[in-house]
Design a protein around this motif. Structure first.
Motif, PDB file in Angstrom:
ATOM      1  N   LEU A   3     -39.749 -15.775  37.805  1.00  0.00           N
ATOM      2  CA  LEU A   3     -38.678 -15.921  36.835  1.00  0.00           C
ATOM      3  C   LEU A   3     -37.649 -14.863  37.197  1.00  0.00           C
ATOM      4  O   LEU A   3     -37.987 -13.679  37.316  1.00  0.00           O
ATOM      5  N   PHE A   4     -36.423 -15.298  37.405  1.00  0.00           N
ATOM      6  CA  PHE A   4     -35.361 -14.401  37.845  1.00  0.00           C
ATOM      7  C   PHE A   4     -34.219 -14.491  36.848  1.00  0.00           C
ATOM      8  O   PHE A   4     -33.827 -15.584  36.440  1.00  0.00           O
ATOM      9  N   MET A   5     -33.696 -13.344  36.444  1.00  0.00           N
ATOM     10  CA  MET A   5     -32.579 -13.303  35.516  1.00  0.00           C
ATOM     11  C   MET A   5     -31.509 -12.374  36.055  1.00  0.00           C
ATOM     12  O   MET A   5     -31.820 -11.310  36.607  1.00  0.00           O
ATOM     13  N   PHE A   6     -30.262 -12.791  35.896  1.00  0.00           N
ATOM     14  CA  PHE A   6     -29.147 -11.912  36.203  1.00  0.00           C
ATOM     15  C   PHE A   6     -28.223 -11.923  35.003  1.00  0.00           C
ATOM     16  O   PHE A   6     -27.826 -12.982  34.510  1.00  0.00           O
ATOM     17  N   MET A   7     -27.910 -10.733  34.501  1.00  0.00           N
ATOM     18  CA  MET A   7     -27.037 -10.608  33.346  1.00  0.00           C
ATOM     19  C   MET A   7     -25.849  -9.729  33.696  1.00  0.00           C
ATOM     20  O   MET A   7     -25.998  -8.667  34.298  1.00  0.00           O
ATOM     21  N   GLU A   8     -24.689 -10.209  33.312  1.00  0.00           N
ATOM     22  CA  GLU A   8     -23.468  -9.407  33.397  1.00  0.00           C
ATOM     23  C   GLU A   8     -22.868  -9.411  32.007  1.00  0.00           C
ATOM     24  O   GLU A   8     -22.862 -10.437  31.336  1.00  0.00           O
ATOM     25  N   GLY A   9     -22.380  -8.280  31.591  1.00  0.00           N
ATOM     26  CA  GLY A   9     -21.759  -8.261  30.279  1.00  0.00           C
ATOM     27  C   GLY A   9     -21.589  -6.883  29.729  1.00  0.00           C
ATOM     28  O   GLY A   9     -21.457  -5.910  30.467  1.00  0.00           O
ATOM     29  N   GLU A  10     -21.624  -6.843  28.411  1.00  0.00           N
ATOM     30  CA  GLU A  10     -21.398  -5.604  27.698  1.00  0.00           C
ATOM     31  C   GLU A  10     -22.620  -5.273  26.868  1.00  0.00           C
ATOM     32  O   GLU A  10     -23.221  -6.148  26.245  1.00  0.00           O
ATOM     33  N   LYS A  11     -22.968  -4.008  26.894  1.00  0.00           N
ATOM     34  CA  LYS A  11     -24.046  -3.525  26.036  1.00  0.00           C
ATOM     35  C   LYS A  11     -23.594  -2.195  25.465  1.00  0.00           C
ATOM     36  O   LYS A  11     -23.276  -1.274  26.214  1.00  0.00           O
ATOM     37  N   GLU A  12     -23.533  -2.153  24.152  1.00  0.00           N
ATOM     38  CA  GLU A  12     -23.084  -0.949  23.457  1.00  0.00           C
ATOM     39  C   GLU A  12     -21.716  -0.477  23.964  1.00  0.00           C
ATOM     40  O   GLU A  12     -21.493   0.708  24.205  1.00  0.00           O
ATOM     41  N   GLY A  13     -20.805  -1.441  24.161  1.00  0.00           N
ATOM     42  CA  GLY A  13     -19.434  -1.140  24.559  1.00  0.00           C
ATOM     43  C   GLY A  13     -19.231  -0.790  26.015  1.00  0.00           C
ATOM     44  O   GLY A  13     -18.134  -0.421  26.420  1.00  0.00           O
ATOM     45  N   GLU A  14     -20.270  -0.911  26.826  1.00  0.00           N
ATOM     46  CA  GLU A  14     -20.180  -0.556  28.244  1.00  0.00           C
ATOM     47  C   GLU A  14     -20.518  -1.773  29.097  1.00  0.00           C
ATOM     48  O   GLU A  14     -21.455  -2.511  28.794  1.00  0.00           O
ATOM     49  N   LEU A  15     -19.750  -1.990  30.183  1.00  0.00           N
ATOM     50  CA  LEU A  15     -20.067  -3.088  31.096  1.00  0.00           C
ATOM     51  C   LEU A  15     -21.369  -2.782  31.825  1.00  0.00           C
ATOM     52  O   LEU A  15     -21.589  -1.650  32.268  1.00  0.00           O
ATOM     53  N   ILE A  16     -22.221  -3.806  31.934  1.00  0.00           N
ATOM     54  CA  ILE A  16     -23.542  -3.608  32.521  1.00  0.00           C
ATOM     55  C   ILE A  16     -23.950  -4.845  33.307  1.00  0.00           C
ATOM     56  O   ILE A  16     -23.547  -5.959  32.978  1.00  0.00           O
TER      57      ILE A  16
END
Length: 176
Positions: free
Chosen positions: A126-139
Motif C-alpha cells: 500500500l503506497f500513499m503520497f500526500m501533498e498539502g498543508e498541515k498546521e499551516g505548513e506545506l508538507i
C-alpha cells in the motif's frame, strides 16, 4: 551466452534496485522526518502475550505479524518536497501499482496505490503520497507499507501510528 543472460537480469532488476534506493536516501536527510519499521519489529510485537479473551487485540497482532516494512518520510522543505514528488512519479511509472483512490480536501491532495495480494481483501504493498498543508505548513508525505496487508484492518494500524492520511484509509477499506 552467460554474460548476455546476466546483463538481461541486471537490466531487469535495475529499476527495482534504483527505486528502493531513491526512497532510502530520505532516511538520513536533514530536512526529512523518517520512520522505518521492519519485519523484525512486527514479529517482536506479535509475540506479546495477550489474553485469549481479547479477539480484537489478536486480530491486530495478526495484522502486524504479516507486515514486512513500513516506511514514512515527511518534509516541509520545498526542495525536498519537490524531489519527493519526482521520485514518487518515477516509482509509480516503473512499478505495477494500481491507483486505489484520490482525495483532495482540507488542503491535502492524497493518492493511494496498491499492488495485488493473495486475494481482493489483501494487498502486498500500500503506497500513499500526500501533498498539502498541515498546521499551516506545506508538507509532503511518502508512506509505503509492504507485506500481507489486510485492508479491513489497515486504517486501525495507521491511526495508531499517527500517520497522515489515516482517516482517508478508512475510505479505502470501504472500497475493498
Amino acid at each position: 551466452m552467460k554474460k548476455i543472460v546476466l546483463v538481461i537480469i541486471i537490466i531487469g532488476l535495475l529499476p527495482i534496485i534504483t527505486q528502493s534506493q531513491s526512497f532510502a536516501k530520505y532516511e538520513n536527510m536533514k530536512d526529512v522526518d523518517a520512520m522505518v519499521m521492519t519485519s523484525k519489529m512486527f514479529k517482536m510485537l506479535a509475540k506479546v502475550d495477550l489474553s485469549e479473551d481479547n479477539p480484537e487485540a489478536r486480530e491486530y497482532l495478526k495484522l502486524i505479524e504479516n507486515l514486512e516494512e513500513i516506511k514514512m518520510f515527511t518534509s516541509t522543505t520545498a526542495s525536498v518536497r519537490s524531489e519527493m514528488k519526482k521520485d514518487v512519479e518515477s516509482y509509480l511509472n516503473s512499478n505495477s501499482l494500481e491507483q486505489l483512490m484520490r482525495v483532495n480536501e482540507d488542503g491535502k491532495n492524497i493518492r493511494f496505490y496498491s499492488k495485488g495480494g493473495k486475494n481482493d481483501n489483501y494487498v502486498s504493498e500500500l503506497f500513499m503520497f500526500m501533498e498539502g498543508e498541515k498546521e499551516g505548513e506545506l508538507i509532503s508525505v511518502i508512506l509505503s507499507i509492504t507485506g500481507e496487508i489486510d485492508l479491513s484492518q489497515l486504517s486501525r494500524l495507521t491511526s495508531d501510528l499517527k500517520i497522515p492520511g489515516a482517516e482517508e484509509l478508512k475510505k479505502v477499506e470501504n472500497k475493498s
